[in-house]
Design an enzyme around this catalytic site. Structure first.
Site, PDB file in Angstrom:
ATOM      1  N   LYS A 157      25.948  -9.923  26.366  1.00  0.00           N
ATOM      2  CA  LYS A 157      25.506 -11.299  26.209  1.00  0.00           C
ATOM      3  C   LYS A 157      25.508 -12.017  27.556  1.00  0.00           C
ATOM      4  O   LYS A 157      26.501 -11.971  28.292  1.00  0.00           O
ATOM      5  CB  LYS A 157      26.428 -12.046  25.242  1.00  0.00           C
ATOM      6  CG  LYS A 157      26.436 -11.483  23.833  1.00  0.00           C
ATOM      7  CD  LYS A 157      25.133 -11.755  23.101  1.00  0.00           C
ATOM      8  CE  LYS A 157      25.238 -11.390  21.635  1.00  0.00           C
ATOM      9  NZ  LYS A 157      24.024 -11.733  20.870  1.00  0.00           N
ATOM     10  N   ASP A 190      21.073  -9.639  26.192  1.00  0.00           N
ATOM     11  CA  ASP A 190      20.709 -10.667  25.219  1.00  0.00           C
ATOM     12  C   ASP A 190      21.192 -12.016  25.739  1.00  0.00           C
ATOM     13  O   ASP A 190      22.397 -12.271  25.813  1.00  0.00           O
ATOM     14  CB  ASP A 190      21.352 -10.356  23.862  1.00  0.00           C
ATOM     15  CG  ASP A 190      20.965 -11.355  22.782  1.00  0.00           C
ATOM     16  OD1 ASP A 190      20.117 -12.230  23.054  1.00  0.00           O
ATOM     17  OD2 ASP A 190      21.504 -11.254  21.657  1.00  0.00           O
ATOM     18  N   GLU A 216      16.481  -9.398  25.599  1.00  0.00           N
ATOM     19  CA  GLU A 216      16.324 -10.040  24.298  1.00  0.00           C
ATOM     20  C   GLU A 216      16.501 -11.559  24.411  1.00  0.00           C
ATOM     21  O   GLU A 216      17.450 -12.029  25.036  1.00  0.00           O
ATOM     22  CB  GLU A 216      17.346  -9.466  23.320  1.00  0.00           C
ATOM     23  CG  GLU A 216      17.266 -10.024  21.917  1.00  0.00           C
ATOM     24  CD  GLU A 216      18.334  -9.461  20.993  1.00  0.00           C
ATOM     25  OE1 GLU A 216      18.519 -10.034  19.904  1.00  0.00           O
ATOM     26  OE2 GLU A 216      18.993  -8.470  21.371  1.00  0.00           O
ATOM     27  N   ASP A 243      14.465 -12.713  18.983  1.00  0.00           N
ATOM     28  CA  ASP A 243      15.374 -12.770  17.837  1.00  0.00           C
ATOM     29  C   ASP A 243      15.303 -14.153  17.205  1.00  0.00           C
ATOM     30  O   ASP A 243      14.609 -14.366  16.217  1.00  0.00           O
ATOM     31  CB  ASP A 243      16.800 -12.429  18.286  1.00  0.00           C
ATOM     32  CG  ASP A 243      17.829 -12.579  17.174  1.00  0.00           C
ATOM     33  OD1 ASP A 243      17.447 -12.829  16.006  1.00  0.00           O
ATOM     34  OD2 ASP A 243      19.039 -12.455  17.452  1.00  0.00           O
ATOM     35  N   LYS A 265      16.823  -9.501  11.027  1.00  0.00           N
ATOM     36  CA  LYS A 265      18.136  -9.718  10.430  1.00  0.00           C
ATOM     37  C   LYS A 265      17.950 -10.196   9.000  1.00  0.00           C
ATOM     38  O   LYS A 265      17.146 -11.101   8.738  1.00  0.00           O
ATOM     39  CB  LYS A 265      18.940 -10.753  11.236  1.00  0.00           C
ATOM     40  CG  LYS A 265      19.305 -10.288  12.643  1.00  0.00           C
ATOM     41  CD  LYS A 265      20.020 -11.379  13.430  1.00  0.00           C
ATOM     42  CE  LYS A 265      20.415 -10.879  14.815  1.00  0.00           C
ATOM     43  NZ  LYS A 265      21.026 -11.955  15.633  1.00  0.00           N
TER      44      LYS A 265
END
Length: 355
Positions: A157, A190, A216, A243, A265
């Protein structure tokens, strides 16, 4: 059929910090439908991606209003029930969708992946997530994952409030630590929408030079974010995955010309039924698939795992970071997760839920 919903709490072993904040303890909801002696179960709960927010209590209230309306129907009367689902939020629809599909698979005595004709042997290694923090905290989390899973894919992250210099330090520290591991490890980045366009254009080539394999959600989710991705893509040498930007089929169509992949998701799209449709549509549009999670137990990840044979980048690690996962049945060999061979979702309640 009869339906009900029960709250329960989950606690992360390691709190997850991303660009939007940190989470540790969360309330989840167990949705159940029963008919002719068969019980189908599903999981849902709070979703907050910045652009969209759904609280657990609001989701529970939606389901409480839905159950009486489902009484005249059997769980396999999908077409008759569909109008009742139209006004539900995505997480509320996810809970009932999973419970109905679990019932259906159990009634037929087959796991969902088999009913959909998927090949369980095509499941790849899942990535495991390392959240934002200090350089030392990132090092420690990497070694915790090594001892637990022996991962071949790391999702790091970024989008730190401390700025790009701190993001770069985290990447370099991660690469140094991974050089000490046996075998090769892919590093996926991400940013959770933590960069603006200029920052993303600066970071993307640098990340490629450091050895990252994909990027991402670098940009914040917004109705017009396809314009930012159209501007970024010529400057991004990495596969570009969205996302938080992609919730609906309309989002998918809007973004598809400007990105390389999408993170699907179940809570975001409204359950397995809609996520399967999203997966088929994305593949038809030439996109590669990631399959991700929030703070999900083995129940929700076991449901998502039914789609793993379709996915290039599995990302179902949240249940591995829970103190007390109340569910059993999700198969894992080191970093490879496969859906259960048991009927329906193949997941069972391990112990009493803490409500």
């Amino acid at each position: 059929m009869q339906g009900c919903c029960r709250p329960f709490r989950i606690d992360r072993v390691v709190p997850l910090t991303i660009s939007r904040g940190q989470t540790h303890c969360l309330e989840r909801l167990l949705a159940e439908v029963s008919h002719e002696g068969i019980i189908g179960i599903g999981e849902t709960g709070r979703v907050d991606t910045g652009r969209y927010h759904y609280g657990s209590r609001a989701v529970a209230a939606e389901l409480a209003q839905l159950w009486p309306q489902l009484k005249p129907y059997a769980p396999d009367q999908w077409q008759q029930c569909e109008p009742l689902f139209a006004s539900l939020s995505p997480p509320a629809r996810c809970g009932v969708d999973l419970a109905l599909l679990d019932w259906w698979g159990k009634a037929l005595g087959r796991p969902l992946w088999r009913l959909w004709g998927l090949d369980r042997q095509r499941c790849g290694a899942t990535s495991v997530t390392v959240g934002l923090g200090s350089v030392e905290a990132v090092r420690q989390r990497l070694w915790q994952w090594f001892e637990q899973v022996r991962p071949s894919r790391i999702k790091l992250k970024l989008g730190s409030p401390q700025g790009l210099d701190h993001d770069r330090q985290l990447v370099q520290a991660t690469i140094r630590e991974l050089d000490r591991w046996p075998g090769s490890v892919d590093v996926q980045i991400d940013a959770n929408g933590g960069w603006d366009l200029e920052q993303a254009m600066t970071m993307a080539p640098w990340l490629k030079d450091q050895g990252a394999v994909l990027l991402e959600q670098p940009l914040p989710a917004a109705p017009d974010d396809h314009e930012g991705y159209a501007a970024l893509r010529p400057h991004c040498p990495l596969p570009l995955v969205v996302d938080e930007s992609c919730w609906t089929l309309q989002d998918l169509i809007r973004l598809a010309p400007h990105v390389d992949g999408v993170n699907l998701k179940l809570l975001k799209h409204g359950g397995l039924s809609q996520t399967l449709l999203m997966a088929r549509m994305a593949t038809g549009l030439g996109l590669r698939l990631m399959l991700g999670c929030y703070a999900d137990t083995s129940l929700l990840n076991g449901a998502a795992a039914q789609l793993l044979p379709l996915v290039q980048w599995p990302d179902l690690d949240s249940h591995l970071n829970l103190r007390r996962d109340p569910f059993l049945g999700l198969e894992r060999i080191e970093d490879v997760i496969r859906p259960s061979t048991a009927p329906g979702l193949g997941i069972q309640l391990a112990k009493s839920l803490q409500c």
